[in-house]
Design a protein around this motif. Structure first.
Motif, PDB file in Angstrom:
ATOM      1  N   SER A  87      -7.379 -97.498 -35.947  1.00 57.29           N
ATOM      2  CA  SER A  87      -6.562 -98.680 -36.241  1.00 57.29           C
ATOM      3  C   SER A  87      -6.272 -99.107 -37.622  1.00 57.29           C
ATOM      4  O   SER A  87      -8.099 -99.634 -37.862  1.00 57.29           O
ATOM      5  CB  SER A  87      -7.366 -99.413 -35.260  1.00 57.29           C
ATOM      6  N   SER A 104      -1.919 -93.593 -35.834  1.00 55.54           N
ATOM      7  CA  SER A 104      -2.386 -94.494 -35.900  1.00 55.54           C
ATOM      8  C   SER A 104      -2.433 -95.220 -34.595  1.00 55.54           C
ATOM      9  O   SER A 104      -1.278 -94.869 -33.659  1.00 55.54           O
ATOM     10  CB  SER A 104      -1.615 -95.641 -36.801  1.00 55.54           C
ATOM     11  N   ASP A 118      -3.297 -98.580 -31.821  1.00 59.75           N
ATOM     12  CA  ASP A 118      -3.957-100.212 -31.972  1.00 59.75           C
ATOM     13  C   ASP A 118      -3.400-101.299 -32.781  1.00 59.75           C
ATOM     14  O   ASP A 118      -2.181-101.583 -32.695  1.00 59.75           O
ATOM     15  CB  ASP A 118      -5.135-100.650 -31.881  1.00 59.75           C
ATOM     16  N   SER A 119      -3.948-100.705 -34.125  1.00 60.42           N
ATOM     17  CA  SER A 119      -2.977-101.721 -35.490  1.00 60.42           C
ATOM     18  C   SER A 119      -2.558-100.563 -36.100  1.00 60.42           C
ATOM     19  O   SER A 119      -3.527 -99.228 -36.622  1.00 60.42           O
ATOM     20  CB  SER A 119      -4.045-102.056 -36.260  1.00 60.42           C
TER      21      SER A 119
END
Length: 331
Positions: free
Chosen positions: A92, A115, A117-118
């Motif tokens: 993330s 990756s 979430d972010s």
């Protein structure tokens, strides 16, 4: 011993594990790299990663991240994981672009990189797992405020860092639908860097700078808790509604006090579980991340990738006084 005491929780510990016999030779080592240690959202995601590891049977999870939300800290973590020759990194990101060179080095050494979430820029990962659809999240966070402002009013945003990929995208998506809420004015956007004390100060500053402020929208689990406490301490419960994205366990008090009328989040346990399953499929089962691919995520179904090799896990869920008791002890 708790799962978090057994997991790697710092770059130093991660480096010390190089060559350690703690991992069986045939175990698949998947590193769950978070924005910063000590954040409840990510600790819940680690629980989901451990659930997936137990289901798969031959996976060891390395839960790690920097002590603060910086790209530099995550780069140190990535370099340590490359040295350990882990099988996969699921990260993330604190910065969309700054992590790309380090993650490219990981992929060049045969390490699967995703990756979650972010996100990381496409050249720095094989796929990205969005917790939900970005447009749905963007619309949700303004709708949560608008639902309690039938006559309109002033709202402000309290985000994480200026470079946080996911928060920036969600705010952009929110701004794209502001035409649907003509009576609502966004008066400011401030950043708490996902630090509780700074987020608290920023929320306090918003209420001082905008005495007619009606709502603070925090698309970050750290910021929303800090903002709710700031509202309570300022004696503005009932005047300023705090909403956005948060964890039921951390926001139950804010719902009970009235500092927050409602908030939303996906289940971070599901997110960590899904990220682990995806990393395993790519690193062990020969699955390729290509546009249109459907990649299994265990009990969460399958992730369908778009043209950017991104996919959404699930829709956000709204929590309020009607259901907070049911969920506050879960995550």
């Amino acid at each position: 011993m708790s799962v978090f005491k057994k997991l790697a929780t710092s770059v130093a510990l991660a480096g010390a594990m190089l060559g350690s016999p703690a991992f069986a030779q045939d175990d698949v080592r998947i590193a769950l790299v978070v924005k910063a240690l000590g954040i409840g959202f990510f600790e819940a995601a680690a629980e989901g990663a451990e659930e997936a590891a137990a289901e798969l049977g031959n996976v060891e999870i390395i839960y790690t991240g920097p002590t603060d939300t910086t790209a530099e800290g995550q780069i140190e973590v990535i370099n340590a994981l490359i040295a350990q020759q882990v099988d996969a990194i699921a990260i993330s990101a604190n910065d969309t672009d700054a992590l790309v060179p380090a993650l490219q080095r990981a992929m060049q050494r045969g390490i699967t990189v995703i990756s979650w979430d972010s996100g990381v820029a496409p050249e720095g990962r094989q796929l990205h797992l969005n917790p939900s659809s970005n447009p749905l999240i963007g619309n949700m966070i303004i709708k949560l405020a608008a639902d309690h402002l039938p006559d309109g009013g002033e709202v402000a945003l309290l985000s994480a860092t200026t470079t946080s990929t996911n928060q920036n995208i969600w705010i952009e998506e929110m701004m794209a639908v502001m035409g649907d809420y003509p009576e609502i004015e966004v008066v400011a956007t401030v950043y708490g860097d996902d630090l509780a004390d700074k987020s608290y100060r920023e929320a306090t500053g918003l209420m001082q700078s905008y005495p007619d402020l009606d709502a603070i929208i925090a698309p970050t689990s750290v910021g929303i808790v800090a903002a709710a406490q700031a509202v309570v301490d300022a004696g503005k419960v009932g005047e300023v509604n705090v909403t956005g994205l948060g964890l039921p366990s951390e926001m139950a008090g804010a719902i009970e006090s009235g500092a927050s009328q409602s908030f939303a989040i996906w289940n971070p346990i599901d997110l960590g579980y899904s990220a682990t399953m995806l990393a395993y499929e790519l690193s062990q089962n020969g699955v390729e991340a290509t546009p249109g691919a459907e990649i299994p995520m265990g009990r969460m179904g399958a992730l369908t990738l778009d043209e950017n090799n991104e996919g959404a896990m699930a829709d956000p869920f709204v929590y309020d006084a009607s259901n907070i008791e049911q969920f506050k002890s879960i995550f």
